[in-house]
Design a protein around this motif. Sequence first.
Motif, mmCIF file in Angstrom:
data_model
loop_
_atom_site.group_PDB
_atom_site.id
_atom_site.type_symbol
_atom_site.label_atom_id
_atom_site.label_comp_id
_atom_site.label_asym_id
_atom_site.label_seq_id
_atom_site.Cartn_x
_atom_site.Cartn_y
_atom_site.Cartn_z
ATOM 1 N N GLY A 27 0.830 -1.196 0.000
ATOM 2 C CA GLY A 27 0.000 0.000 0.000
ATOM 3 C C GLY A 27 0.866 1.247 0.000
ATOM 4 N N ASN A 28 0.657 2.111 0.968
ATOM 5 C CA ASN A 28 1.388 3.367 1.067
ATOM 6 C C ASN A 28 2.483 3.300 2.135
ATOM 7 O OD1 ASN A 28 1.921 6.008 0.275
ATOM 8 N ND2 ASN A 28 0.370 6.903 1.582
ATOM 9 N N ARG A 29 2.901 2.087 2.480
ATOM 10 C CA ARG A 29 3.909 1.853 3.521
ATOM 11 C C ARG A 29 5.113 1.166 2.896
ATOM 12 N NH1 ARG A 29 1.772 -1.165 8.614
ATOM 13 N NH2 ARG A 29 1.385 0.966 9.252
ATOM 14 N N SER A 30 6.295 1.650 3.271
ATOM 15 C CA SER A 30 7.536 1.024 2.818
ATOM 16 C C SER A 30 8.302 0.528 4.032
ATOM 17 C CB SER A 30 8.390 2.041 2.046
ATOM 18 O OG SER A 30 9.586 1.443 1.599
ATOM 19 N N ASN A 31 8.926 -0.629 3.898
ATOM 20 C CA ASN A 31 9.820 -1.072 4.968
ATOM 21 C C ASN A 31 11.180 -1.328 4.354
ATOM 22 O OD1 ASN A 31 10.247 -4.099 4.590
ATOM 23 N ND2 ASN A 31 8.024 -3.955 4.542
ATOM 24 N N ASN A 91 14.664 -3.131 10.927
ATOM 25 C CA ASN A 91 13.649 -2.891 9.920
ATOM 26 C C ASN A 91 13.062 -1.513 10.196
ATOM 27 O OD1 ASN A 91 12.031 -3.521 7.689
ATOM 28 N ND2 ASN A 91 10.362 -4.156 9.015
ATOM 29 N N ILE A 92 13.073 -0.679 9.190
ATOM 30 C CA ILE A 92 12.531 0.670 9.276
ATOM 31 C C ILE A 92 11.227 0.691 8.496
ATOM 32 C CG2 ILE A 92 12.941 3.105 8.775
ATOM 33 C CD1 ILE A 92 15.073 1.999 10.644
ATOM 34 N N VAL A 93 10.136 1.100 9.142
ATOM 35 C CA VAL A 93 8.835 1.186 8.489
ATOM 36 C C VAL A 93 8.472 2.655 8.339
ATOM 37 C CG1 VAL A 93 6.389 0.577 8.610
ATOM 38 C CG2 VAL A 93 8.131 -1.039 9.440
ATOM 39 N N LEU A 94 8.190 3.057 7.103
ATOM 40 C CA LEU A 94 7.812 4.439 6.797
ATOM 41 C C LEU A 94 6.365 4.442 6.317
ATOM 42 C CD1 LEU A 94 10.977 4.046 5.326
ATOM 43 C CD2 LEU A 94 10.728 6.457 5.808
ATOM 44 N N GLY A 127 0.668 7.452 -2.007
ATOM 45 C CA GLY A 127 -0.606 6.759 -2.171
ATOM 46 C C GLY A 127 -0.466 5.284 -2.498
ATOM 47 N N GLY A 128 0.693 4.850 -2.905
ATOM 48 C CA GLY A 128 0.899 3.439 -3.235
ATOM 49 C C GLY A 128 0.906 3.182 -4.725
ATOM 50 N N VAL A 129 1.063 1.946 -5.103
ATOM 51 C CA VAL A 129 1.252 1.545 -6.500
ATOM 52 C C VAL A 129 0.119 2.024 -7.399
ATOM 53 C CG1 VAL A 129 1.474 -0.443 -8.035
ATOM 54 C CG2 VAL A 129 2.631 -0.440 -5.828
ATOM 55 N N GLY A 141 8.439 1.799 -4.320
ATOM 56 C CA GLY A 141 9.366 2.155 -3.259
ATOM 57 C C GLY A 141 10.619 1.303 -3.207
ATOM 58 N N LYS A 142 10.895 0.530 -4.246
ATOM 59 C CA LYS A 142 12.061 -0.358 -4.211
ATOM 60 C C LYS A 142 13.377 0.412 -4.138
ATOM 61 C CE LYS A 142 9.670 -4.103 -4.586
ATOM 62 N NZ LYS A 142 9.300 -4.792 -3.374
ATOM 63 N N ALA A 143 13.410 1.616 -4.658
ATOM 64 C CA ALA A 143 14.655 2.384 -4.668
ATOM 65 C C ALA A 143 14.850 3.225 -3.411
ATOM 66 C CB ALA A 143 14.704 3.293 -5.906
ATOM 67 N N LEU A 144 13.879 3.211 -2.493
ATOM 68 C CA LEU A 144 14.009 4.043 -1.295
ATOM 69 C C LEU A 144 15.184 3.632 -0.422
ATOM 70 C CD1 LEU A 144 10.322 4.648 -0.183
ATOM 71 C CD2 LEU A 144 11.811 6.126 -1.529
ATOM 72 N N SER A 145 15.598 2.374 -0.515
ATOM 73 C CA SER A 145 16.750 1.955 0.289
ATOM 74 C C SER A 145 17.997 2.736 -0.110
ATOM 75 C CB SER A 145 17.003 0.451 0.164
ATOM 76 O OG SER A 145 17.353 0.098 -1.155
#
Length: 127
Positions: free
Chosen positions: A23-27, A74-77, A83-85, A95-99
């Motif tokens: 959804g709108n959450r990245s870990n 694990n960091i959860v943002l 808004g998500g995909v 969000g794959k590149a957020l790391s």
Amino acid sequence: MTTNDTITVPLYRLAHSRTGDKGNRSNISIIAWHAALWDVLVDQVTEAAVAHQFAQRQPRQVTRYLLPQLQAMNIVLDDVLDGGVNDSLNLDSHGKALSYLLLDLPIKVPAALAPHLAGPPISLSRT
């Protein structure tokens, strides 16, 4: 050089990462390259430091979960993926590149730990 000397390097010299989203959450997982670096990661990769690093993306909340036996966290943002995909016009709505943004976080490392850093050796000599 004294025992108090530090060097500043990007987080990727201390750890590697994996990223997931729902959804709108990245870990974002952060895994130390070496156990000797774990305390430095815990001290500096805080919820506040991560929130500051992601300020432009305006996460609603940042939560950190420590996994000390794995020298990982694990960091959860929350609300960081526009808004998500299905809702986002963002090129990286998964969000794959957020790391990579997190792995660029500057970290102060005691010079004595330099041999445990990933990448090319760091010259600690003073000129």
